[in-house]
Design a protein around this motif. Structure first.
Motif, PDB file in Angstrom:
ATOM      1  N   MET A   1       0.542  -7.538  10.181  1.00 18.23           N
ATOM      2  CA  MET A   1       1.314  -6.289  10.235  1.00 18.23           C
ATOM      3  C   MET A   1       0.376  -5.098  10.090  1.00 18.23           C
ATOM      4  N   ASN A   2       0.438  -4.153  11.008  1.00 16.61           N
ATOM      5  CA  ASN A   2      -0.379  -2.958  10.962  1.00 16.61           C
ATOM      6  C   ASN A   2       0.352  -1.889  10.156  1.00 16.61           C
ATOM      7  N   LEU A   3      -0.070  -1.686   8.912  1.00 18.89           N
ATOM      8  CA  LEU A   3       0.633  -0.759   8.035  1.00 18.89           C
ATOM      9  C   LEU A   3       0.557   0.683   8.524  1.00 18.89           C
ATOM     10  N   ASP A   4      -0.403   0.993   9.389  1.00 16.46           N
ATOM     11  CA  ASP A   4      -0.495   2.355   9.921  1.00 16.46           C
ATOM     12  C   ASP A   4       0.679   2.691  10.830  1.00 16.46           C
ATOM     13  N   GLU A   5       1.419   1.694  11.257  1.00 14.86           N
ATOM     14  CA  GLU A   5       2.570   1.923  12.131  1.00 14.86           C
ATOM     15  C   GLU A   5       3.887   2.036  11.366  1.00 14.86           C
ATOM     16  N   VAL A   6       3.824   1.953  10.056  1.00 12.73           N
ATOM     17  CA  VAL A   6       5.033   2.106   9.239  1.00 12.73           C
ATOM     18  C   VAL A   6       5.385   3.587   9.146  1.00 12.73           C
ATOM     19  N   HIS A  96      12.814 -10.933   5.070  1.00 14.02           N
ATOM     20  CA  HIS A  96      11.876 -11.279   6.144  1.00 14.02           C
ATOM     21  C   HIS A  96      10.831 -10.193   6.395  1.00 14.02           C
ATOM     22  N   TRP A  97      10.798  -9.157   5.539  1.00 13.47           N
ATOM     23  CA  TRP A  97       9.804  -8.111   5.718  1.00 13.47           C
ATOM     24  C   TRP A  97       8.875  -7.964   4.515  1.00 13.47           C
ATOM     25  N   HIS A  98       8.803  -8.974   3.688  1.00 12.01           N
ATOM     26  CA  HIS A  98       7.895  -8.908   2.545  1.00 12.01           C
ATOM     27  C   HIS A  98       6.472  -9.228   3.015  1.00 12.01           C
ATOM     28  N   ARG A  99       5.619  -8.192   2.972  1.00 14.22           N
ATOM     29  CA  ARG A  99       4.234  -8.310   3.413  1.00 14.22           C
ATOM     30  C   ARG A  99       3.325  -7.695   2.352  1.00 14.22           C
ATOM     31  N   PRO A 100       2.088  -8.174   2.254  1.00  8.61           N
ATOM     32  CA  PRO A 100       1.156  -7.584   1.287  1.00  8.61           C
ATOM     33  C   PRO A 100       0.982  -6.084   1.529  1.00  8.61           C
ATOM     34  N   ASN A 101       1.070  -5.321   0.451  1.00 10.10           N
ATOM     35  CA  ASN A 101       0.812  -3.870   0.451  1.00 10.10           C
ATOM     36  C   ASN A 101       1.875  -3.044   1.172  1.00 10.10           C
ATOM     37  N   LEU A 102       2.915  -3.672   1.683  1.00 10.17           N
ATOM     38  CA  LEU A 102       3.937  -2.908   2.390  1.00 10.17           C
ATOM     39  C   LEU A 102       4.686  -1.977   1.439  1.00 10.17           C
ATOM     40  N   GLY A 103       5.047  -2.471   0.272  1.00 10.35           N
ATOM     41  CA  GLY A 103       5.809  -1.662  -0.667  1.00 10.35           C
ATOM     42  C   GLY A 103       5.065  -0.412  -1.104  1.00 10.35           C
ATOM     43  N   SER A 104       3.794  -0.550  -1.462  1.00 14.17           N
ATOM     44  CA  SER A 104       3.030   0.615  -1.905  1.00 14.17           C
ATOM     45  C   SER A 104       2.790   1.584  -0.754  1.00 14.17           C
ATOM     46  N   LYS A 105       2.643   1.062   0.457  1.00 11.79           N
ATOM     47  CA  LYS A 105       2.483   1.941   1.624  1.00 11.79           C
ATOM     48  C   LYS A 105       3.737   2.778   1.834  1.00 11.79           C
ATOM     49  N   ILE A 106       4.890   2.150   1.736  1.00  6.82           N
ATOM     50  CA  ILE A 106       6.151   2.867   1.922  1.00  6.82           C
ATOM     51  C   ILE A 106       6.326   3.932   0.841  1.00  6.82           C
ATOM     52  N   LEU A 107       6.042   3.597  -0.400  1.00  8.25           N
ATOM     53  CA  LEU A 107       6.150   4.577  -1.483  1.00  8.25           C
ATOM     54  C   LEU A 107       5.229   5.766  -1.245  1.00  8.25           C
ATOM     55  N   SER A 108       4.002   5.491  -0.819  1.00 11.30           N
ATOM     56  CA  SER A 108       3.044   6.568  -0.581  1.00 11.30           C
ATOM     57  C   SER A 108       3.521   7.493   0.533  1.00 11.30           C
ATOM     58  N   HIS A 139       7.415  -6.677 -12.118  1.00 12.68           N
ATOM     59  CA  HIS A 139       6.310  -6.221 -12.956  1.00 12.68           C
ATOM     60  C   HIS A 139       5.909  -4.775 -12.657  1.00 12.68           C
ATOM     61  N   GLY A 140       6.567  -4.151 -11.693  1.00 15.27           N
ATOM     62  CA  GLY A 140       6.208  -2.780 -11.360  1.00 15.27           C
ATOM     63  C   GLY A 140       4.914  -2.663 -10.585  1.00 15.27           C
ATOM     64  N   THR A 141       4.440  -3.786 -10.016  1.00 11.29           N
ATOM     65  CA  THR A 141       3.149  -3.799  -9.327  1.00 11.29           C
ATOM     66  C   THR A 141       3.112  -2.819  -8.166  1.00 11.29           C
ATOM     67  N   VAL A 142       4.211  -2.721  -7.423  1.00 11.21           N
ATOM     68  CA  VAL A 142       4.227  -1.846  -6.253  1.00 11.21           C
ATOM     69  C   VAL A 142       4.058  -0.382  -6.663  1.00 11.21           C
ATOM     70  N   TYR A 143       4.607   0.008  -7.813  1.00 11.38           N
ATOM     71  CA  TYR A 143       4.459   1.384  -8.275  1.00 11.38           C
ATOM     72  C   TYR A 143       3.042   1.644  -8.785  1.00 11.38           C
ATOM     73  N   GLN A 144       2.481   0.680  -9.472  1.00  9.96           N
ATOM     74  CA  GLN A 144       1.112   0.846  -9.931  1.00  9.96           C
ATOM     75  C   GLN A 144       0.148   0.950  -8.752  1.00  9.96           C
ATOM     76  N   ALA A 145       0.396   0.156  -7.696  1.00 11.47           N
ATOM     77  CA  ALA A 145      -0.459   0.210  -6.509  1.00 11.47           C
ATOM     78  C   ALA A 145      -0.341   1.551  -5.794  1.00 11.47           C
ATOM     79  N   ALA A 146       0.803   2.236  -5.950  1.00  7.75           N
ATOM     80  CA  ALA A 146       1.004   3.553  -5.336  1.00  7.75           C
ATOM     81  C   ALA A 146       0.635   4.684  -6.303  1.00  7.75           C
ATOM     82  N   ASN A 147      -0.079   4.334  -7.391  1.00  9.83           N
ATOM     83  CA  ASN A 147      -0.614   5.309  -8.356  1.00  9.83           C
ATOM     84  C   ASN A 147       0.456   5.993  -9.204  1.00  9.83           C
ATOM     85  N   TRP A 148       1.544   5.297  -9.480  1.00 15.47           N
ATOM     86  CA  TRP A 148       2.492   5.783 -10.477  1.00 15.47           C
ATOM     87  C   TRP A 148       1.949   5.424 -11.862  1.00 15.47           C
TER      88      TRP A 148
END
Length: 214
Positions: A1-6, A96-108, A139-148
C-alpha cells in the motif's frame, strides 16, 4: 500500500448516512450522534473508503488534561476555553484495511487540515486535540506514532445525547488513557492566558491557516 496516496477529507452531507452506518456496524462504541461542534472525516485510498474519524466537543472535565494545561475550573474563563479543544471521539479503520502505519498516516493528514476546517465550519480555530483510549482494548500506539503526548489515565464525565452527564462513570468502565496533540506549539500559553477576551478570541480565529504549525 502506497501511503502517499491516502487522502483525508470531511464527509459530505450526502455521505453521512453511510458514515453513520459503518461506524455503528464496526466501531465497538458504535456511532456518536452529532452534538454541538462535530466534524466527520473519511480517509480514502484511490477513492475507496479505508477509515472514518469523528472530532467533537472536548471532554467537560479531565483531571490529567486540565493539570497539564494549567486550568483551574473555579475560574469561569477556563470553561470558556473548552471550545478551543476538539476530541477525536471515534477512529475506525475499516475491515480489510489494516496496514502498517496507515493509522498514524491518517491521523497526521487529519491534523494538518482540521484547524482550518474547524474555523471554516464553526468560526474559530483549535488549539488542542485530545482522545481517550480504552487500555483494555488498545495501547494508543497509533497516537504515539503520530506524535500525540500521553498524559496518563483519566476517569472523565460520560457524554450523552443531551451533552455531558454530571456524574462520573465507575472506574471499571471509565478509565482511559489520555492523549493530546497541540495544534500550535504555544497552545498551553494561550489556553491559560488571563483572561481570554472576546477580542483575542476573534484575533486568533482570524489568523491565516499557515500561522498554525502542524
Amino acid at each position: 500500500m502506497n501511503l502517499d496516496e491516502v487522502r483525508v477529507r470531511p464527509a459530505a452531507r450526502s455521505e453521512e448516512p453511510l458514515h453513520r452506518q459503518l461506524m455503528a456496524a464496526h466501531h465497538y462504541l458504535g456511532f456518536l450522534p452529532k452534538i454541538g461542534q462535530t466534524l466527520w472525516y473519511v480517509a480514502t485510498y484511490y477513492g475507496e473508503w479505508v477509515a472514518l474519524l469523528t472530532f467533537s466537543a472536548a471532554a467537560w472535565k479531565c483531571a490529567v488534561r486540565d493539570r497539564w494545561i494549567g486550568w483551574d475550573f473555579h475560574r469561569q474563563y477556563d470553561y470558556d476555553r473548552l471550545k478551543l479543544i476538539a476530541n477525536n471521539s471515534r477512529f475506525l479503520i475499516l475491515p480489510h484495511w489494516h496496514r502498517p502505519n496507515l493509522g498514524s498516516k491518517i491521523l497526521s493528514l487529519c491534523q494538518k487540515r482540521l484547524a482550518g476546517d474547524w474555523q471554516e465550519r464553526f468560526g474559530h480555530r483549535l488549539l488542542l486535540l485530545e482522545t481517550f483510549v480504552d487500555p483494555k482494548r488498545f495501547h494508543g500506539t497509533v497516537y504515539q506514532a503520530a506524535n500525540w503526548s500521553y498524559l496518563g489515565l483519566s476517569r472523565g464525565y460520560r457524554r450523552t445525547r443531551q451533552g455531558y452527564s454530571t456524574t462520573v462513570l465507575s472506574p471499571k468502565k471509565s478509565v482511559r488513557q489520555t492523549f493530546t496533540k497541540r495544534c500550535p506549539r504555544a497552545a498551553n500559553a494561550t489556553l491559560t492566558s488571563i483572561p481570554l477576551s472576546s477580542r483575542s478570541t476573534q484575533d486568533y480565529a482570524e489568523r491565516p491557516t499557515d500561522a498554525i504549525p502542524s
